[in-house]
Scaffold this active site. Structure first.
Site, short mmCIF file in Angstrom:
data_model
loop_
_atom_site.label_atom_id
_atom_site.label_comp_id
_atom_site.label_asym_id
_atom_site.label_seq_id
_atom_site.Cartn_x
_atom_site.Cartn_y
_atom_site.Cartn_z
N GLU A 16 0.79 -1.11 0.01
CA GLU A 16 0.01 0.13 0.08
C GLU A 16 0.83 1.07 -0.07
O GLU A 16 2.01 1.13 0.29
CB GLU A 16 -0.86 0.08 1.26
CG GLU A 16 -0.28 0.04 2.60
CD GLU A 16 -0.82 0.71 3.86
OE1 GLU A 16 -1.40 1.95 3.42
OE2 GLU A 16 -1.23 0.19 4.74
N LYS A 148 -3.98 -1.77 14.44
CA LYS A 148 -3.22 -0.94 15.28
C LYS A 148 -3.55 -1.08 16.89
O LYS A 148 -4.72 -0.67 16.83
CB LYS A 148 -3.18 0.50 14.79
CG LYS A 148 -1.99 0.60 13.70
CD LYS A 148 -2.14 1.79 12.80
CE LYS A 148 -3.48 1.19 11.95
NZ LYS A 148 -3.66 2.42 11.00
#
Ligand code: PSU
Ligand code: MN
Length: 297
Positions: A16, A148
């Site tokens: 990405e 995360k």
């Protein structure tokens, strides 16, 4: 779609560009982007970093385009809702996990390495990353170090379960928490080899089930920040984001930057280490899948 010449004989791994443009500071971002590509090539696979350049979807940014992503200001963070806008207005865009998955499947790439996926946020429970919906819909294996730790991990896993996304732990029984190897939350299944992951992916394909698979790889043991060390810093960063009314797509970049400042760049070092590790694992999975298709494995 702009598709540079690729060596079709090699297994492909998508990468990405949001992590380059918005997730890491220069010059670490550029060095990391180049290093992830090298790691994938060294494993016998071909890296394809995905992004949008002047409204064109690019699956395989060249060296100049990679540098542009790492250095230019004003590159838009492009989640699924933003894709029509950047294409229509011929803008540059950095693709998130969601849009990278979507573009990857359009060009036939099944494996994608990233750092951490987006998820359900802690402060604002209504802020749910489009990454989760994409995992529910788009057939790509996303190799990450968990979600995360700035997120609400139990809520994120519940969401994945609701939408039918299989969560695999790579060499672990617990879902990793990005900066730390453990979260106290179980994965659906543990795999210890790339071939085991390939077997589950093949079964999913054979069943005709839509959507992706989340392969959670813990940060290497020597690189982790224990939860008790990082947790108070995350709590502080989340509180600051709320006090400053940071909203929507700004939340993740704000928290990552603030955490790096608060941890004296320790969080940055972990982020770099786990991204490289994930690139290596993703390449091994891509090689295993390609071997299985050609009957080598
Ligand atoms: N992981 C990182 N750094 C990042 C991201 C993930 O280590 O910058 C990016 C990914 O592109 C992910 C996005 O898709 O953050 C999630 O943003 P949001 O929560 O706004 O959906
Ligand atoms: Mn969001």
């Amino acid at each position: 779609m702009n598709q540079p010449m690729q060596n079709r004989a090699l297994p492909q791994v998508a990468l990405e560009s949001t992590v380059i443009a918005h997730g890491l500071p220069y010059p670490h971002n550029l060095a990391l982007a180049q290093e992830m590509e090298r790691i994938i090539s060294a494993e016998g696979a071909e890296p394809r970093t995905i992004g949008v350049i002047a409204g064109e979807l690019v699956a395989g940014l060249n060296a100049d385009q990679l540098r542009h992503m790492a250095t230019a200001t004003g590159i838009r963070k492009v989640s699924r809702r933003d894709l029509p806008l950047v294409v229509a207005h011929k803008l540059d865009g950095a693709t998130t996990v969601a849009t990278t998955m979507w573009i990857a499947q359009r060009v036939g790439i099944e494996v994608f390495a990233t750092g951490g996926i987006g998820g359900v946020h802690r402060g604002d429970g209504a802020d749910i990353s489009a990454d989760l919906q994409e995992l529910a819909q788009t057939p790509v294996i996303v190799v990450c170090a968990g979600a995360k730790a700035i997120l609400n991990l139990p809520a994120t896993l519940e969401y994945l379960e609701t939408y039918g996304v299989t969560v695999v732990g790579y060499g672990v029984d617990e879902f990793p928490a990005f900066y730390s190897r453990t979260s106290g939350l179980p994965v659906d299944v543990r795999c210890d080899t790339p071939e085991e992951v390939a077997t589950i992916w093949r079964a999913k394909r054979a069943l005709g089930l839509p959507g992706g698979l989340l392969l959670a790889v813990p940060v290497p043991a020597g690189d982790e920040i224990p939860a008790r060390v990082i947790e108070p810093l995350i709590a502080q960063a989340v509180a600051e984001a709320e006090a400053r009314r940071i909203r929507s797509a700004e939340v993740t970049p704000f928290l990552l930057t603030r955490l790096s400042e608060l941890s004296g760049e320790q969080s940055l070092r972990v982020n770099l280490a786990l991204l490289k590790n994930n690139a290596s694992v993703a390449a091994k999975i891509a090689v295993a899948l390609a071997g299985e298709r050609s009957g080598v494995v």
